[in-house]
Design a protein around this motif. Sequence first.
Motif, mmCIF file in Angstrom:
data_model
loop_
_atom_site.group_PDB
_atom_site.id
_atom_site.type_symbol
_atom_site.label_atom_id
_atom_site.label_comp_id
_atom_site.label_asym_id
_atom_site.label_seq_id
_atom_site.Cartn_x
_atom_site.Cartn_y
_atom_site.Cartn_z
ATOM 1 N N ASP A 62 0.874 -1.167 0.000
ATOM 2 C CA ASP A 62 0.000 0.000 0.000
ATOM 3 C C ASP A 62 0.918 1.226 0.000
ATOM 4 N N VAL A 63 1.053 1.860 -1.156
ATOM 5 C CA VAL A 63 2.047 2.915 -1.352
ATOM 6 C C VAL A 63 1.877 4.066 -0.370
ATOM 7 N N ALA A 64 0.688 4.585 -0.223
ATOM 8 C CA ALA A 64 0.474 5.757 0.640
ATOM 9 C C ALA A 64 0.893 5.466 2.076
ATOM 10 N N GLN A 98 5.186 6.009 6.376
ATOM 11 C CA GLN A 98 5.947 5.333 7.427
ATOM 12 C C GLN A 98 7.430 5.193 7.085
ATOM 13 N N ARG A 99 7.805 5.604 5.871
ATOM 14 C CA ARG A 99 9.199 5.483 5.402
ATOM 15 C C ARG A 99 9.725 4.064 5.631
ATOM 16 N N ARG A 100 8.993 3.115 5.122
ATOM 17 C CA ARG A 100 9.288 1.705 5.355
ATOM 18 C C ARG A 100 10.463 1.239 4.497
ATOM 19 N N ILE A 146 7.578 7.602 -7.920
ATOM 20 C CA ILE A 146 6.219 7.076 -8.043
ATOM 21 C C ILE A 146 5.295 8.215 -8.468
ATOM 22 N N VAL A 147 4.583 8.006 -9.565
ATOM 23 C CA VAL A 147 3.677 9.024 -10.106
ATOM 24 C C VAL A 147 2.321 8.396 -10.410
ATOM 25 N N ALA A 148 1.331 9.256 -10.630
ATOM 26 C CA ALA A 148 -0.020 8.785 -10.922
ATOM 27 C C ALA A 148 -0.382 8.898 -12.399
ATOM 28 N N SER A 149 0.425 9.627 -13.182
ATOM 29 C CA SER A 149 0.092 9.810 -14.592
ATOM 30 C C SER A 149 1.359 10.023 -15.417
ATOM 31 N N GLU A 209 -1.732 0.671 -5.150
ATOM 32 C CA GLU A 209 -1.110 -0.595 -4.771
ATOM 33 C C GLU A 209 0.089 -0.863 -5.681
ATOM 34 N N LEU A 210 1.233 -1.077 -5.067
ATOM 35 C CA LEU A 210 2.464 -1.348 -5.795
ATOM 36 C C LEU A 210 2.726 -2.847 -5.805
#
Length: 172
Positions: free
Chosen positions: A11-13, A18-20, A92-95, A115-116
Amino acid sequence: MTSLSPPATVDVARWLDQRREVLGVLPVAGMARLCELLTDDRGSVDVALKLGRDIGRRPVISGELHLNVWLLCQRCLQAFEWRATLPVSIGIVASEAEAEALPESLDPLIVDDGELRLHALIEDEVILGLPIVARHPDEVGCLKAPRSKSQPQAESKPNPFAALESLKRRDD
C-alpha cells in the motif's frame, strides 16, 4: 540480509508515510519472465529498498538489488554465474504527465490504484539490469568455443581475385 521474502504488494500511501524499508530475498525460480532469459532458475535477488519522499517531497523508491543469476556466455556458450548490484531510483507518479516532470535521475513508475506490485517491480528492474551481451567477466573463465574441424581454415580458401591477378600480369 534477511532471508524473508518481501511482500508481493504494498500500500504505497501507507508505506511512504511510514518510510518503510523492504529487506528480503526473492528466489529467481519465482520470477517466470526473468527465468526465460537465464540458463536456469538458480540464484536469488537480495532486496534492500526504502520507500519515502525525496527533497522535493516526491514519493520515491531507492536502494539496491544484489543478484546472482546464471547467464549463457555469448563467447563460449557456457553457463556462468553473474553477480551484480543494481541501483534503484524510482519516482512514483499517478500519470504520464507527472512522469515527464520527474528529474532524469528518477525512473518513473505509474501507480494509479495505490497498490504497488513489488515482486513485479523487482523482476522488471532485474530484467532491465541484465547485460545486453552476456559474457564471462574475465577471459580466463571463458572457454572459447573450439573451431570445428569441418570448418575450412582461412588459408585453404581460394582467392576470388586470383583470375584478376592473371589479367593484371598480361598487361605488364
